[in-house]
Design a protein around this motif. Structure first.
Motif, PDB file in Angstrom:
ATOM      1  N   ILE A  56       0.841  -1.213   0.000  1.00 50.90           N
ATOM      2  CA  ILE A  56       0.000   0.000   0.000  1.00 50.90           C
ATOM      3  C   ILE A  56       0.868   1.252   0.000  1.00 50.90           C
ATOM      4  O   ILE A  56       0.620   2.202  -0.760  1.00 50.90           O
ATOM      5  N   PHE A  57       1.887   1.269   0.857  1.00 47.52           N
ATOM      6  CA  PHE A  57       2.777   2.439   0.889  1.00 47.52           C
ATOM      7  C   PHE A  57       3.483   2.636  -0.449  1.00 47.52           C
ATOM      8  O   PHE A  57       3.601   3.767  -0.953  1.00 47.52           O
ATOM      9  N   ILE A  58       3.963   1.547  -1.034  1.00 46.72           N
ATOM     10  CA  ILE A  58       4.669   1.648  -2.318  1.00 46.72           C
ATOM     11  C   ILE A  58       3.713   2.095  -3.418  1.00 46.72           C
ATOM     12  O   ILE A  58       4.066   2.919  -4.277  1.00 46.72           O
ATOM     13  N   ALA A  59       2.475   1.580  -3.388  1.00 53.04           N
ATOM     14  CA  ALA A  59       1.479   2.005  -4.371  1.00 53.04           C
ATOM     15  C   ALA A  59       1.184   3.490  -4.224  1.00 53.04           C
ATOM     16  O   ALA A  59       1.048   4.213  -5.216  1.00 53.04           O
ATOM     17  N   GLY A  60       1.105   3.959  -2.973  1.00 54.52           N
ATOM     18  CA  GLY A  60       0.888   5.376  -2.724  1.00 54.52           C
ATOM     19  C   GLY A  60       2.041   6.221  -3.208  1.00 54.52           C
ATOM     20  O   GLY A  60       1.855   7.367  -3.650  1.00 54.52           O
ATOM     21  N   ALA A  61       3.239   5.659  -3.130  1.00 49.63           N
ATOM     22  CA  ALA A  61       4.419   6.389  -3.601  1.00 49.63           C
ATOM     23  C   ALA A  61       4.461   6.464  -5.117  1.00 49.63           C
ATOM     24  O   ALA A  61       4.859   7.487  -5.695  1.00 49.63           O
ATOM     25  N   GLU A  62       4.033   5.398  -5.785  1.00 48.74           N
ATOM     26  CA  GLU A  62       4.157   5.321  -7.231  1.00 48.74           C
ATOM     27  C   GLU A  62       2.977   5.939  -7.975  1.00 48.74           C
ATOM     28  O   GLU A  62       3.140   6.489  -9.065  1.00 48.74           O
ATOM     29  N   THR A  63       1.787   5.810  -7.406  1.00 51.80           N
ATOM     30  CA  THR A  63       0.595   6.238  -8.149  1.00 51.80           C
ATOM     31  C   THR A  63      -0.157   7.388  -7.493  1.00 51.80           C
ATOM     32  O   THR A  63      -0.975   8.043  -8.144  1.00 51.80           O
ATOM     33  N   GLY A  64       0.085   7.641  -6.218  1.00 50.92           N
ATOM     34  CA  GLY A  64      -0.659   8.678  -5.519  1.00 50.92           C
ATOM     35  C   GLY A  64       0.054  10.024  -5.552  1.00 50.92           C
ATOM     36  O   GLY A  64       1.283  10.096  -5.602  1.00 50.92           O
ATOM     37  N   ALA A  65      -0.737  11.082  -5.537  1.00 49.09           N
ATOM     38  CA  ALA A  65      -0.167  12.427  -5.456  1.00 49.09           C
ATOM     39  C   ALA A  65       0.337  12.687  -4.040  1.00 49.09           C
ATOM     40  O   ALA A  65      -0.092  12.035  -3.088  1.00 49.09           O
ATOM     41  N   ARG A  66       1.220  13.645  -3.908  1.00 50.66           N
ATOM     42  CA  ARG A  66       1.801  13.962  -2.597  1.00 50.66           C
ATOM     43  C   ARG A  66       0.728  14.373  -1.591  1.00 50.66           C
ATOM     44  O   ARG A  66       0.856  14.092  -0.396  1.00 50.66           O
ATOM     45  N   ILE A  67      -0.342  15.012  -2.079  1.00 53.67           N
ATOM     46  CA  ILE A  67      -1.388  15.472  -1.159  1.00 53.67           C
ATOM     47  C   ILE A  67      -2.453  14.415  -0.909  1.00 53.67           C
ATOM     48  O   ILE A  67      -3.354  14.620  -0.098  1.00 53.67           O
ATOM     49  N   VAL A 127      10.421   8.856   0.980  1.00 53.34           N
ATOM     50  CA  VAL A 127      11.448   9.284   0.031  1.00 53.34           C
ATOM     51  C   VAL A 127      10.811   9.685  -1.299  1.00 53.34           C
ATOM     52  O   VAL A 127      11.154  10.718  -1.885  1.00 53.34           O
ATOM     53  N   ALA A 128       9.867   8.876  -1.770  1.00 47.27           N
ATOM     54  CA  ALA A 128       9.235   9.142  -3.063  1.00 47.27           C
ATOM     55  C   ALA A 128       8.498  10.477  -3.072  1.00 47.27           C
ATOM     56  O   ALA A 128       8.452  11.156  -4.104  1.00 47.27           O
ATOM     57  N   HIS A 129       7.933  10.853  -1.927  1.00 50.17           N
ATOM     58  CA  HIS A 129       7.188  12.114  -1.853  1.00 50.17           C
ATOM     59  C   HIS A 129       8.013  13.239  -1.210  1.00 50.17           C
ATOM     60  O   HIS A 129       7.467  14.237  -0.763  1.00 50.17           O
ATOM     61  N   HIS A 130       9.340  13.028  -1.166  1.00 49.50           N
ATOM     62  CA  HIS A 130      10.290  14.075  -0.788  1.00 49.50           C
ATOM     63  C   HIS A 130      10.181  14.528   0.675  1.00 49.50           C
ATOM     64  O   HIS A 130      10.466  15.675   0.987  1.00 49.50           O
ATOM     65  N   TYR A 131       9.796  13.593   1.545  1.00 51.61           N
ATOM     66  CA  TYR A 131       9.880  13.863   2.988  1.00 51.61           C
ATOM     67  C   TYR A 131      11.231  13.319   3.456  1.00 51.61           C
ATOM     68  O   TYR A 131      11.314  12.304   4.158  1.00 51.61           O
ATOM     69  N   HIS A 204       7.023  26.282   7.178  1.00 52.04           N
ATOM     70  CA  HIS A 204       5.878  25.813   7.963  1.00 52.04           C
ATOM     71  C   HIS A 204       6.372  24.917   9.107  1.00 52.04           C
ATOM     72  O   HIS A 204       7.379  24.217   8.972  1.00 52.04           O
ATOM     73  N   VAL A 205       5.652  24.960  10.210  1.00 56.13           N
ATOM     74  CA  VAL A 205       6.050  24.179  11.393  1.00 56.13           C
ATOM     75  C   VAL A 205       5.222  22.905  11.524  1.00 56.13           C
ATOM     76  O   VAL A 205       5.541  22.040  12.341  1.00 56.13           O
ATOM     77  N   PHE A 206       4.159  22.808  10.748  1.00 56.60           N
ATOM     78  CA  PHE A 206       3.295  21.625  10.816  1.00 56.60           C
ATOM     79  C   PHE A 206       2.541  21.502   9.498  1.00 56.60           C
ATOM     80  O   PHE A 206       2.232  22.493   8.859  1.00 56.60           O
ATOM     81  N   GLU A 207       2.298  20.254   9.099  1.00 51.94           N
ATOM     82  CA  GLU A 207       1.485  19.988   7.918  1.00 51.94           C
ATOM     83  C   GLU A 207       0.680  18.720   8.151  1.00 51.94           C
ATOM     84  O   GLU A 207       0.862  18.025   9.163  1.00 51.94           O
ATOM     85  N   THR A 208      -0.216  18.418   7.234  1.00 51.99           N
ATOM     86  CA  THR A 208      -1.080  17.254   7.429  1.00 51.99           C
ATOM     87  C   THR A 208      -0.271  15.981   7.639  1.00 51.99           C
ATOM     88  O   THR A 208      -0.594  15.164   8.502  1.00 51.99           O
TER      89      THR A 208
END
Length: 244
Positions: A56-67, A127-131, A204-208
């Motif tokens: 699921i995490f890898i699928a979110g990294a490959e196919t999901g948008a950062r938001i 890493v994929a979403h640049h965190y 920013h000091v906090f995000e979703t």
């Protein structure tokens, strides 16, 4: 949890909660026993579910948008469900009178693999979403998690008990699972790209995503503290043993 009886010298909150959970899941455990599932089979199911978490995490990294943090939320739900099987295997062994030395070893080994695979998925996603910094803390949390288990195993191999600490495996699973779910849920209310700024501070000091990454950062600290505390306790116990 290992397929062996755990004894404590005094009741505490953790053991009380554990006993309460056992009362709830015991009827389900009896169903699993009637279906012919062995403790090792239950352990294997939990392991496969943790592979699903990584997927699921890898699928979110490959196919999901950062938001799009829905993948994080769904992964969190599966983390908790997989964690349930960590308790079920031990209860199946006890209630079904199927405890074995190899079963305890098999459970411990697959627990480590499960945690490694889960963190693999988490780090891949971050890493994929640049965190970038969050991925580093996730890796440090992985190191601490492994060392908590290793110190205990090594100490027990030398003949001393070493089970204390704040961040044992159940606490780690619940923390990561609940915070991942919270992250996914909150993204539906405040948006996946929400950012909180403080006047005078450029960034920013906090995000979703912080609903998930901040607890992992805390986990990175607490797991390593737990490992060092266990090492200190083991040192004390070994010195006392040598003086006898």
């Amino acid at each position: 949890m290992a397929q062996q009886t755990t004894t404590t010298t005094a009741p505490n909150l953790r053991t009380s909660l554990q006993l309460g959970i056992y009362k709830v899941i015991d009827p389900f455990v009896k169903v699993l026993i009637k279906l012919g599932l062995t403790p090792n089979a239950v352990t294997s199911i939990g392991f496969m579910l943790n592979i699903g978490v990584a997927v699921i995490f890898i699928a979110g990294a490959e196919t999901g948008a950062r938001i799009n943090l829905s993948y994080v939320g769904w992964a969190g739900g599966l983390i908790l469900f997989a964690g349930l099987f960590d308790m079920l295997d031990g209860q199946v062994a006890r209630l079904g009178n199927m405890k074995s030395t190899f079963g305890a070893l098999y459970d411990s080994v697959l627990d480590r693999y499960s945690e490694l695979i889960m963190f693999l998925g988490i780090c891949y996603y971050l890493v994929a979403h640049h965190y970038f910094f969050s991925s580093i803390f996730a890796f440090i949390a992985l190191i601490g998690s492994m060392m908590v288990s290793y110190v205990r195993a090594r100490a027990e191999g030398l003949g001393v008990e070493c089970k204390g600490g704040l961040m044992q495996r159940p606490e780690r699973v619940v923390t990561i699972g609940l915070c991942a779910i919270l992250c996914g849920v909150m993204s539906n209310y405040i948006g996946g790209d929400y950012k909180l700024y403080v006047p005078g501070i450029k960034y920013h000091v906090f995000e979703t995503m912080s609903f998930f990454t901040l607890p992992i950062t805390i986990l990175a600290v607490l797991t390593n503290i737990t490992a060092f505390n266990r090492l200190r306790e083991a040192k004390k116990a070994l010195e006392e043993k040598e003086q006898q």
